[in-house]
Motif scaffolding. Structure first.
Motif, PDB file in Angstrom:
ATOM      1  N   VAL A   1     -44.569  48.631  33.087  1.00 33.59           N
ATOM      2  CA  VAL A   1     -45.363  49.044  31.981  1.00 33.59           C
ATOM      3  C   VAL A   1     -46.956  48.641  32.569  1.00 33.59           C
ATOM      4  O   VAL A   1     -46.914  47.517  32.759  1.00 33.59           O
ATOM      5  CB  VAL A   1     -45.183  48.371  30.905  1.00 33.59           C
ATOM      6  CG1 VAL A   1     -46.074  49.013  29.942  1.00 33.59           C
ATOM      7  CG2 VAL A   1     -43.766  48.931  30.410  1.00 33.59           C
ATOM      8  N   TYR A   2     -47.856  49.659  32.706  1.00 40.13           N
ATOM      9  CA  TYR A   2     -49.136  49.151  33.022  1.00 40.13           C
ATOM     10  C   TYR A   2     -50.108  49.267  31.851  1.00 40.13           C
ATOM     11  O   TYR A   2     -49.842  50.311  31.099  1.00 40.13           O
ATOM     12  CB  TYR A   2     -49.598  50.026  34.321  1.00 40.13           C
ATOM     13  CG  TYR A   2     -48.674  50.226  35.337  1.00 40.13           C
ATOM     14  CD1 TYR A   2     -49.039  49.228  36.529  1.00 40.13           C
ATOM     15  CD2 TYR A   2     -47.759  51.116  35.543  1.00 40.13           C
ATOM     16  CE1 TYR A   2     -48.048  49.038  37.491  1.00 40.13           C
ATOM     17  CE2 TYR A   2     -47.008  50.954  36.668  1.00 40.13           C
ATOM     18  CZ  TYR A   2     -47.216  50.128  37.681  1.00 40.13           C
ATOM     19  OH  TYR A   2     -46.619  49.918  38.903  1.00 40.13           O
ATOM     20  N   THR A   3     -50.749  48.143  31.648  1.00 36.89           N
ATOM     21  CA  THR A   3     -51.459  48.265  30.349  1.00 36.89           C
ATOM     22  C   THR A   3     -52.939  48.289  30.743  1.00 36.89           C
ATOM     23  O   THR A   3     -53.921  47.963  29.681  1.00 36.89           O
ATOM     24  CB  THR A   3     -51.186  47.045  29.565  1.00 36.89           C
ATOM     25  OG1 THR A   3     -51.263  45.864  30.132  1.00 36.89           O
ATOM     26  CG2 THR A   3     -49.615  47.002  28.958  1.00 36.89           C
ATOM     27  N   GLU A   4     -53.331  48.299  31.969  1.00 38.79           N
ATOM     28  CA  GLU A   4     -54.721  48.437  32.238  1.00 38.79           C
ATOM     29  C   GLU A   4     -55.534  49.494  31.886  1.00 38.79           C
ATOM     30  O   GLU A   4     -54.983  50.633  31.715  1.00 38.79           O
ATOM     31  CB  GLU A   4     -54.973  48.371  33.905  1.00 38.79           C
ATOM     32  CG  GLU A   4     -54.281  47.126  34.459  1.00 38.79           C
ATOM     33  CD  GLU A   4     -54.545  47.206  36.186  1.00 38.79           C
ATOM     34  OE1 GLU A   4     -55.140  48.138  36.440  1.00 38.79           O
ATOM     35  OE2 GLU A   4     -54.058  46.241  36.890  1.00 38.79           O
ATOM     36  N   GLY A   5     -56.823  49.328  31.320  1.00 36.86           N
ATOM     37  CA  GLY A   5     -57.532  50.199  30.635  1.00 36.86           C
ATOM     38  C   GLY A   5     -57.165  50.423  29.057  1.00 36.86           C
ATOM     39  O   GLY A   5     -57.867  51.459  28.348  1.00 36.86           O
ATOM     40  N   MET A   6     -56.135  49.764  28.515  1.00 33.58           N
ATOM     41  CA  MET A   6     -55.590  49.941  27.144  1.00 33.58           C
ATOM     42  C   MET A   6     -56.567  49.176  26.432  1.00 33.58           C
ATOM     43  O   MET A   6     -57.030  47.969  26.833  1.00 33.58           O
ATOM     44  CB  MET A   6     -54.246  49.845  26.951  1.00 33.58           C
ATOM     45  CG  MET A   6     -53.223  50.661  27.452  1.00 33.58           C
ATOM     46  SD  MET A   6     -51.556  50.354  26.974  1.00 33.58           S
ATOM     47  CE  MET A   6     -50.626  51.595  28.047  1.00 33.58           C
ATOM     48  N   THR A   7     -56.678  49.573  25.347  1.00 37.57           N
ATOM     49  CA  THR A   7     -57.463  48.671  24.287  1.00 37.57           C
ATOM     50  C   THR A   7     -56.315  47.675  23.683  1.00 37.57           C
ATOM     51  O   THR A   7     -55.040  47.414  23.963  1.00 37.57           O
ATOM     52  CB  THR A   7     -57.726  49.450  23.017  1.00 37.57           C
ATOM     53  OG1 THR A   7     -56.970  49.962  22.203  1.00 37.57           O
ATOM     54  CG2 THR A   7     -59.063  50.530  23.415  1.00 37.57           C
ATOM     55  N   ASP A   8     -57.008  46.543  22.867  1.00 36.03           N
ATOM     56  CA  ASP A   8     -56.072  45.418  22.430  1.00 36.03           C
ATOM     57  C   ASP A   8     -54.887  46.062  21.572  1.00 36.03           C
ATOM     58  O   ASP A   8     -53.826  45.735  21.668  1.00 36.03           O
ATOM     59  CB  ASP A   8     -56.940  44.647  21.642  1.00 36.03           C
ATOM     60  CG  ASP A   8     -57.799  43.823  22.507  1.00 36.03           C
ATOM     61  OD1 ASP A   8     -57.658  43.823  23.633  1.00 36.03           O
ATOM     62  OD2 ASP A   8     -59.109  43.382  21.898  1.00 36.03           O
ATOM     63  N   GLY A   9     -55.257  46.875  20.590  1.00 38.00           N
ATOM     64  CA  GLY A   9     -54.390  47.546  19.935  1.00 38.00           C
ATOM     65  C   GLY A   9     -53.070  48.317  20.514  1.00 38.00           C
ATOM     66  O   GLY A   9     -51.936  48.204  19.959  1.00 38.00           O
ATOM     67  N   GLU A  10     -53.740  49.231  21.420  1.00 34.50           N
ATOM     68  CA  GLU A  10     -52.677  49.878  22.416  1.00 34.50           C
ATOM     69  C   GLU A  10     -51.730  49.267  23.111  1.00 34.50           C
ATOM     70  O   GLU A  10     -50.489  49.347  23.287  1.00 34.50           O
ATOM     71  CB  GLU A  10     -53.545  51.062  23.202  1.00 34.50           C
ATOM     72  CG  GLU A  10     -54.197  52.072  22.629  1.00 34.50           C
ATOM     73  CD  GLU A  10     -55.199  52.672  23.283  1.00 34.50           C
ATOM     74  OE1 GLU A  10     -55.507  53.850  23.141  1.00 34.50           O
ATOM     75  OE2 GLU A  10     -55.392  52.305  24.560  1.00 34.50           O
ATOM     76  N   ARG A  11     -52.292  48.096  23.595  1.00 35.49           N
ATOM     77  CA  ARG A  11     -51.530  47.017  24.426  1.00 35.49           C
ATOM     78  C   ARG A  11     -50.300  46.408  23.642  1.00 35.49           C
ATOM     79  O   ARG A  11     -49.269  46.361  23.967  1.00 35.49           O
ATOM     80  CB  ARG A  11     -52.457  46.088  25.083  1.00 35.49           C
ATOM     81  CG  ARG A  11     -51.762  44.999  25.848  1.00 35.49           C
ATOM     82  CD  ARG A  11     -52.634  44.402  26.859  1.00 35.49           C
ATOM     83  NE  ARG A  11     -54.009  44.293  26.298  1.00 35.49           N
ATOM     84  CZ  ARG A  11     -54.318  42.893  25.632  1.00 35.49           C
ATOM     85  NH1 ARG A  11     -53.364  42.054  25.520  1.00 35.49           N
ATOM     86  NH2 ARG A  11     -55.581  42.861  25.095  1.00 35.49           N
ATOM     87  N   THR A  12     -50.852  46.171  22.237  1.00 36.74           N
ATOM     88  CA  THR A  12     -50.002  45.294  21.339  1.00 36.74           C
ATOM     89  C   THR A  12     -48.924  46.469  20.857  1.00 36.74           C
ATOM     90  O   THR A  12     -47.539  46.089  20.713  1.00 36.74           O
ATOM     91  CB  THR A  12     -50.722  45.053  19.941  1.00 36.74           C
ATOM     92  OG1 THR A  12     -51.956  44.286  20.520  1.00 36.74           O
ATOM     93  CG2 THR A  12     -49.646  44.251  19.176  1.00 36.74           C
ATOM     94  N   VAL A  13     -49.114  47.597  20.684  1.00 37.12           N
ATOM     95  CA  VAL A  13     -48.042  48.592  20.572  1.00 37.12           C
ATOM     96  C   VAL A  13     -47.038  48.817  21.583  1.00 37.12           C
ATOM     97  O   VAL A  13     -45.855  48.848  21.008  1.00 37.12           O
ATOM     98  CB  VAL A  13     -48.572  50.071  20.360  1.00 37.12           C
ATOM     99  CG1 VAL A  13     -47.924  51.100  20.193  1.00 37.12           C
ATOM    100  CG2 VAL A  13     -49.456  50.117  18.923  1.00 37.12           C
ATOM    101  N   VAL A  14     -47.271  48.790  22.899  1.00 33.10           N
ATOM    102  CA  VAL A  14     -46.536  48.772  24.034  1.00 33.10           C
ATOM    103  C   VAL A  14     -45.610  47.563  23.884  1.00 33.10           C
ATOM    104  O   VAL A  14     -44.289  47.703  24.099  1.00 33.10           O
ATOM    105  CB  VAL A  14     -47.450  48.979  25.352  1.00 33.10           C
ATOM    106  CG1 VAL A  14     -46.475  48.554  26.466  1.00 33.10           C
ATOM    107  CG2 VAL A  14     -48.204  50.216  25.208  1.00 33.10           C
ATOM    108  N   PHE A  15     -46.153  46.593  23.667  1.00 27.27           N
ATOM    109  CA  PHE A  15     -45.279  45.279  23.397  1.00 27.27           C
ATOM    110  C   PHE A  15     -44.427  45.298  22.375  1.00 27.27           C
ATOM    111  O   PHE A  15     -43.137  44.703  22.748  1.00 27.27           O
ATOM    112  CB  PHE A  15     -46.422  43.931  23.321  1.00 27.27           C
ATOM    113  CG  PHE A  15     -45.672  42.793  22.770  1.00 27.27           C
ATOM    114  CD1 PHE A  15     -44.837  41.797  23.779  1.00 27.27           C
ATOM    115  CD2 PHE A  15     -45.656  42.439  21.520  1.00 27.27           C
ATOM    116  CE1 PHE A  15     -44.135  40.897  23.359  1.00 27.27           C
ATOM    117  CE2 PHE A  15     -44.834  41.146  21.002  1.00 27.27           C
ATOM    118  CZ  PHE A  15     -44.038  40.567  21.846  1.00 27.27           C
TER     119      PHE A  15
END
Length: 325
Positions: free
Chosen positions: A83-97
């Motif tokens: 899972v690559y989270t580079e370039g994502m916002t804090d919220g988008e990264r939290t949703v992936v988590f």
């Protein structure tokens, strides 16, 4: 291959015995352990091994097996899904988590980023909401704590994260506001302090806010986490030193003698009768002596003539003074 079985007190002893007898070494022999030797309460069990000469074909099979094992171990070390989270916002990264977290917990849920301004708002829709919310929202609070840690990784200033599940927090806030008003009225009516059950900081904040502008009461938190609770103090407090009563106080005025119009066991002049239940007067037993055919009294028992009161004989004196024995 033809294996030969050897025994000994221990595995090493059996192997050494077999290699010596076959004229082999550990490098040129194929060894299989059938049973390890062990001592018992009475006697012991011998170790059993099988030994056969190692051939070129066996070495090739063994090497192939070792390569497969190494490949499998390497595959296990590699992540199943990168899972690559580079370039994502804090919220988008939290949703992936959170999506990965629900997979690990075997919870069927869909995560949606609602807003990302002053705070990150995430809504969760689940097939079983109880698995996400938990008792009194404990599970949802734990998920929100993890989400907040992920969203604030690498940030200098903390950003608040709110995780909700199908409007649970909004409904819970409305319930707490109603509860706060009802308990405030109760505290004023009784003139006593009232303490609530332990709450998390979020719910205590809602209660404090609901009663901050309420006339006649003040609030304060007492105790230590995780058992910290809220206390409602009325302005007309009768005894400041008296301990606070629980919010779920026992109801008064419903004693044993006050139920359904006054069930009175042997009181108020009823001579132990069942009492006047809702205006219905119950009659006692009639106990008459049994007469013989000749007109005399028999030396025996008595005959009980029942009236409508079946329970009178068990609850006290029948009240018939003429038939005392």
């Amino acid at each position: 291959m033809k294996y030969t079985e050897f025994t000994g007190k221990t595995v090493d002893e059996a192997v050494e015995k077999g290699l010596k007898e076959l004229g082999l070494t550990e490098e040129t022999a194929e060894i299989r352990i059938l049973e390890e030797g062990k001592k018992k309460l009475f006697g012991s069990v011998k170790a059993r091994v099988e030994i056969a000469p190692k051939t070129a074909e066996n070495e090739e099979v063994e090497n192939s097996s070792n390569e497969e094992t190494n490949e499998a171990a390497t595959a296990e070390k590699e992540p199943v899904e990168a899972v690559y989270t580079e370039g994502m916002t804090d919220g988008e990264r939290t949703v992936v988590f959170l999506e990965g977290l629900f997979k690990l917990l075997n919870i069927t849920a869909c995560t949606e980023l609602v807003g990302e301004g002053e705070k990150v708002e995430i809504n969760v829709t689940a097939a079983n909401t109880n698995s996400v919310i938990g008792k009194h929202g404990a599970m949802l609070d734990a998920i929100q704590t993890l989400a907040g840690a992920v969203a604030n990784t690498g940030r200098d200033e903390y950003k608040r994260v709110v995780v909700d599940c199908e409007n649970y927090r909004e409904n819970r806030e409305a319930t707490l506001n109603t509860l706060a008003e009802n308990l405030a009225q109760k505290a004023i009516r009784l003139g006593k302090k009232i303490k609530l059950e332990p709450m998390n900081p979020y719910e205590r904040r809602i209660m404090h806010s609901a009663l901050s502008e309420r006339e006649g009461v003040t609030t304060q938190s007492e105790g230590k986490e995780p058992n910290r609770y809220l206390v409602i103090i009325p302005d007309n407090l009768e005894d400041p030193d008296a301990p606070a009563i629980p919010a779920r106080h026992e109801r008064g005025g419903r004693g044993r003698d006050n139920r359904r119009g006054g069930r009175d066991f042997g009181r108020n002049g009823n001579k132990g009768g069942y009492g006047n239940r809702g205006g219905y007067n119950k009659k006692p037993y009639n106990r008459d002596k049994k007469s013989s055919p000749s007109g005399g009294s028999t030396t025996g028992g008595t005959t009980l003539k029942t009236s409508n009161d079946f329970f009178g004989i068990f609850l006290g004196n029948s009240g018939n003074s003429e038939d005392k024995e």
